[in-house]
Design a protein around this motif. Structure first.
Motif, short mmCIF file in Angstrom:
data_model
loop_
_atom_site.label_atom_id
_atom_site.label_comp_id
_atom_site.label_asym_id
_atom_site.label_seq_id
_atom_site.Cartn_x
_atom_site.Cartn_y
_atom_site.Cartn_z
N ALA A 295 0.83 -1.21 0.00
CA ALA A 295 0.00 0.00 0.00
C ALA A 295 0.86 1.26 0.00
O ALA A 295 0.60 2.20 -0.75
CB ALA A 295 -0.93 0.00 1.21
N THR A 296 1.91 1.25 0.82
CA THR A 296 2.75 2.45 0.90
C THR A 296 3.47 2.68 -0.43
O THR A 296 3.68 3.82 -0.84
CB THR A 296 3.79 2.35 2.04
N LEU A 316 -6.84 1.15 3.19
CA LEU A 316 -6.63 0.40 1.94
C LEU A 316 -7.92 -0.32 1.54
O LEU A 316 -8.32 -0.32 0.37
CB LEU A 316 -5.49 -0.61 2.14
N TYR A 317 -8.57 -0.91 2.53
CA TYR A 317 -9.81 -1.65 2.28
C TYR A 317 -10.91 -0.70 1.80
O TYR A 317 -11.64 -1.01 0.85
CB TYR A 317 -10.23 -2.36 3.57
N ASP A 318 -11.02 0.46 2.44
CA ASP A 318 -12.03 1.46 2.03
C ASP A 318 -11.80 1.88 0.58
O ASP A 318 -12.73 2.01 -0.20
CB ASP A 318 -11.96 2.69 2.94
N HIS A 319 -10.51 2.08 0.21
CA HIS A 319 -10.18 2.45 -1.16
C HIS A 319 -10.59 1.34 -2.14
O HIS A 319 -11.10 1.61 -3.22
CB HIS A 319 -8.69 2.75 -1.31
N ALA A 320 -10.33 0.10 -1.74
CA ALA A 320 -10.67 -1.03 -2.62
C ALA A 320 -12.18 -1.10 -2.83
O ALA A 320 -12.66 -1.28 -3.95
CB ALA A 320 -10.16 -2.34 -2.00
N LYS A 321 -12.92 -0.92 -1.72
CA LYS A 321 -14.39 -0.96 -1.81
C LYS A 321 -14.92 0.18 -2.69
O LYS A 321 -15.90 0.03 -3.40
CB LYS A 321 -15.01 -0.85 -0.41
N ALA A 322 -14.23 1.33 -2.64
CA ALA A 322 -14.67 2.50 -3.42
C ALA A 322 -14.26 2.38 -4.89
O ALA A 322 -14.51 3.28 -5.68
CB ALA A 322 -14.09 3.77 -2.79
N GLY A 323 -13.58 1.28 -5.23
CA GLY A 323 -13.27 1.04 -6.64
C GLY A 323 -11.85 1.39 -7.05
O GLY A 323 -11.52 1.34 -8.24
N ASN A 324 -11.00 1.76 -6.10
CA ASN A 324 -9.60 2.07 -6.44
C ASN A 324 -8.90 0.81 -6.96
O ASN A 324 -8.79 -0.19 -6.27
CB ASN A 324 -8.90 2.61 -5.18
N THR A 325 -8.47 0.88 -8.24
CA THR A 325 -7.91 -0.31 -8.90
C THR A 325 -6.64 -0.80 -8.21
O THR A 325 -6.45 -2.01 -8.04
CB THR A 325 -7.58 0.01 -10.37
N ALA A 326 -5.75 0.14 -7.85
CA ALA A 326 -4.49 -0.27 -7.22
C ALA A 326 -4.76 -0.97 -5.89
O ALA A 326 -4.17 -2.02 -5.60
CB ALA A 326 -3.61 0.95 -7.01
N ALA A 327 -5.68 -0.42 -5.10
CA ALA A 327 -6.01 -1.03 -3.79
C ALA A 327 -6.61 -2.42 -3.99
O ALA A 327 -6.26 -3.37 -3.29
CB ALA A 327 -6.97 -0.13 -3.03
N ARG A 328 -7.50 -2.53 -4.97
CA ARG A 328 -8.11 -3.85 -5.23
C ARG A 328 -7.07 -4.87 -5.66
O ARG A 328 -7.09 -6.01 -5.24
CB ARG A 328 -9.15 -3.74 -6.34
N SER A 329 -6.17 -4.43 -6.52
CA SER A 329 -5.20 -5.41 -7.03
C SER A 329 -4.25 -5.88 -5.94
O SER A 329 -3.75 -6.99 -5.99
CB SER A 329 -4.44 -4.83 -8.23
N LEU A 366 -9.60 -10.96 -0.05
CA LEU A 366 -8.58 -12.01 0.10
C LEU A 366 -9.11 -13.37 -0.34
O LEU A 366 -8.37 -14.22 -0.77
CB LEU A 366 -8.14 -12.11 1.56
N TYR A 367 -10.41 -13.58 -0.16
CA TYR A 367 -10.97 -14.89 -0.51
C TYR A 367 -12.15 -14.72 -1.47
O TYR A 367 -13.17 -15.37 -1.35
CB TYR A 367 -11.36 -15.68 0.74
N ALA A 368 -11.99 -13.80 -2.40
CA ALA A 368 -13.00 -13.58 -3.42
C ALA A 368 -13.18 -14.87 -4.23
O ALA A 368 -12.33 -15.76 -4.18
CB ALA A 368 -12.55 -12.45 -4.34
N ALA A 369 -14.29 -14.94 -4.97
CA ALA A 369 -14.61 -16.16 -5.73
C ALA A 369 -13.44 -16.60 -6.60
O ALA A 369 -13.13 -17.79 -6.70
CB ALA A 369 -15.85 -15.91 -6.59
#
Ligand code: ZN
Length: 425
Positions: A295-296, A316-329, A366-369
């Motif tokens: 993340a850093t 980081l999790y909030d960013h991923a939920k909001a659709g931030n591609t880097a955070a999701r990846s 972490l444990y997505a489909a």
């Protein structure tokens, strides 16, 4: 490497053959131990059923249960008969005498310390949580923290530590449970500490120490989804990645009391640096410090000294939920490595269930489909279904419950040990 030149099998007539099993190992567990454990597991059980389930004569069961009643470990309880509608004499069942002993279970971690007190039948009497500043403690600091926690949880239950029979203690890291030695732990500055001995001396009670992943596994085995399963795995993701494995209804501990360090199995040759000092460990891709490191770098965040890693990961999790591609990846990539680790567990052990546990399980990426699909893809294809994976995002109290289960099993083992039987004769 040692190369042996064994004799041809069968050339020495007096060596014997077949496994050399110690006389009092698992296979020949004393009957009174089996009786007690069956009563404890059943909750309430009539003598007739006990004899049937253990395949022994009703007379043996009567003798042994009488001994256990006289020793104050179990008691007779009136239980309504099936279809009796309150008429006639109630049937008599046996149950563990819950007040016979009280034990405490504690888990010390980077974030908080937790404790529970349970009675001899495993019922919760009191619990407590103390938050703390992250970082390793010196041994005197750790003992003081245990002392404070014990005093507080006892006060909540209206007890004093002297009312307890034993304590179970869980810490992260490498622990030799049998010797009570902590070889390395993230909560302790010193290495190679005889923690069981030091804590017993400080608290005036027997203290049994184990690795926290083993204790969360014990909690599943004693109180949770693993009660009826003979072989299952629990994978924990917290500050590190841990694993506990149950083999034939018992925790598997390895030859030297260690083992099951899934977090330090290699998933990449010459890969990312792990806090154990080696490279390419699963933990170096999945644990919280690995996510924080990514993340850093990827998001150009600066991780301020003293800033909680939890705050960083929540962000980081909030960013991923909001659709931030880097955070999701970042989460997806960690999930793919987790899939590699889990497929190795399936290929090595063929468990009937894998439980994913620990605070990080809230990060569902972490444990997505696709992570689980990848695990299925990496596990060998036999045509048979892969083991189900369950997510248990329970809190730290579960870990403390596991520590209490350790204390309960140590107490009952000691009380029912064959040496006492001999001594009593
Ligand atoms: Zn490592």
């Amino acid at each position: 490497m040692m190369v042996r030149d064994p004799k041809e099998p069968g050339t020495d007539d007096h060596r014997g053959c077949g496994p050399l099993i110690a006389p009092l190992s698992e296979q020949t567990r004393p009957l009174r131990q089996q009786v007690f454990e069956r009563v404890r597991a059943a909750g309430l059980i009539p003598r007739v059923q006990l004899a049937k389930e253990l395949a022994v004569s009703p007379a043996s069961v009567t003798t042994i249960t009488q001994e256990l009643i006289e020793a104050g470990l179990i008691e007779e309880v009136a239980a309504p008969r099936d279809g009796d509608q309150g008429r006639g004499r109630p049937a008599v069942a046996l149950g563990v005498r819950s007040g016979a002993h009280l034990v405490a279970g504690m888990k010390l971690s980077d974030r908080e310390h937790t404790a529970v007190i349970v009675d001899f039948s495993g019922r919760l009497i009191a619990d407590d949580v103390i938050s703390r500043r992250p970082g390793a403690m010196s041994l005197p600091e750790l003992l003081a923290a245990m002392d404070t926690l014990l005093t507080r949880v006892c006060a909540k239950a209206g007890l004093t530590p002297r009312d307890l029979t034993a304590i179970g203690l869980g810490v992260p890291g490498f622990v030799d449970c049998e010797q009570g030695m902590v070889l390395w732990s993230s909560v302790l500055v010193e290495r190679g500490v005889a923690l069981s001995q030091a804590a017993s001396a400080r608290l005036g009670l027997p203290v049994h120490v184990d690795n926290d992943a083993n204790l969360v596994t014990l909690a599943e085995l004693w109180f949770g989804a693993g009660r009826a399963l003979s072989d299952f795995a629990v994978v924990t993701i917290e500050h590190g990645v841990g694993m506990g494995f149950v083999l034939n209804h018992r925790i598997y501990r390895g030859a030297k009391g260690l083992g099951m360090e899934l977090g330090h199995t290699k998933v990449q040759l010459d890969g990312a640096l792990c806090r154990c000092g080696q490279r390419g460990c699963l933990e170096a891709y999945v644990a919280d410090y690995a996510l924080a490191r990514e993340a850093t770098t990827a998001l150009n965040w600066s991780h301020k000294e003293g800033q909680s890693i939890n705050v960083l990961l929540e962000s980081l999790y909030d960013h991923a939920k909001a659709g931030n591609t880097a955070a999701r990846s970042i989460f997806r990539r960690a999930g793919r490595y987790l899939a590699v680790g889990l497929s190795n567990v399936v290929n090595l052990f063929d468990p009937s269930l894998i439980i994913l546990s620990g605070e990080r399980m809230r990060y569902d990426y972490l444990y997505a489909a696709e992570t689980l699909a990848e695990m299925e893809h990496l596990a060998i294809s036999t045509g048979r279904p892969k083991p189900p994976i369950e997510i248990h995002a329970w809190g730290d109290l579960l870990w403390a419950h596991g520590a209490a289960a350790l204390a309960l099993s140590e107490v009952s083992e000691r009380l029912l040990a064959p040496s006492r039987e001999i001594a009593a004769q």
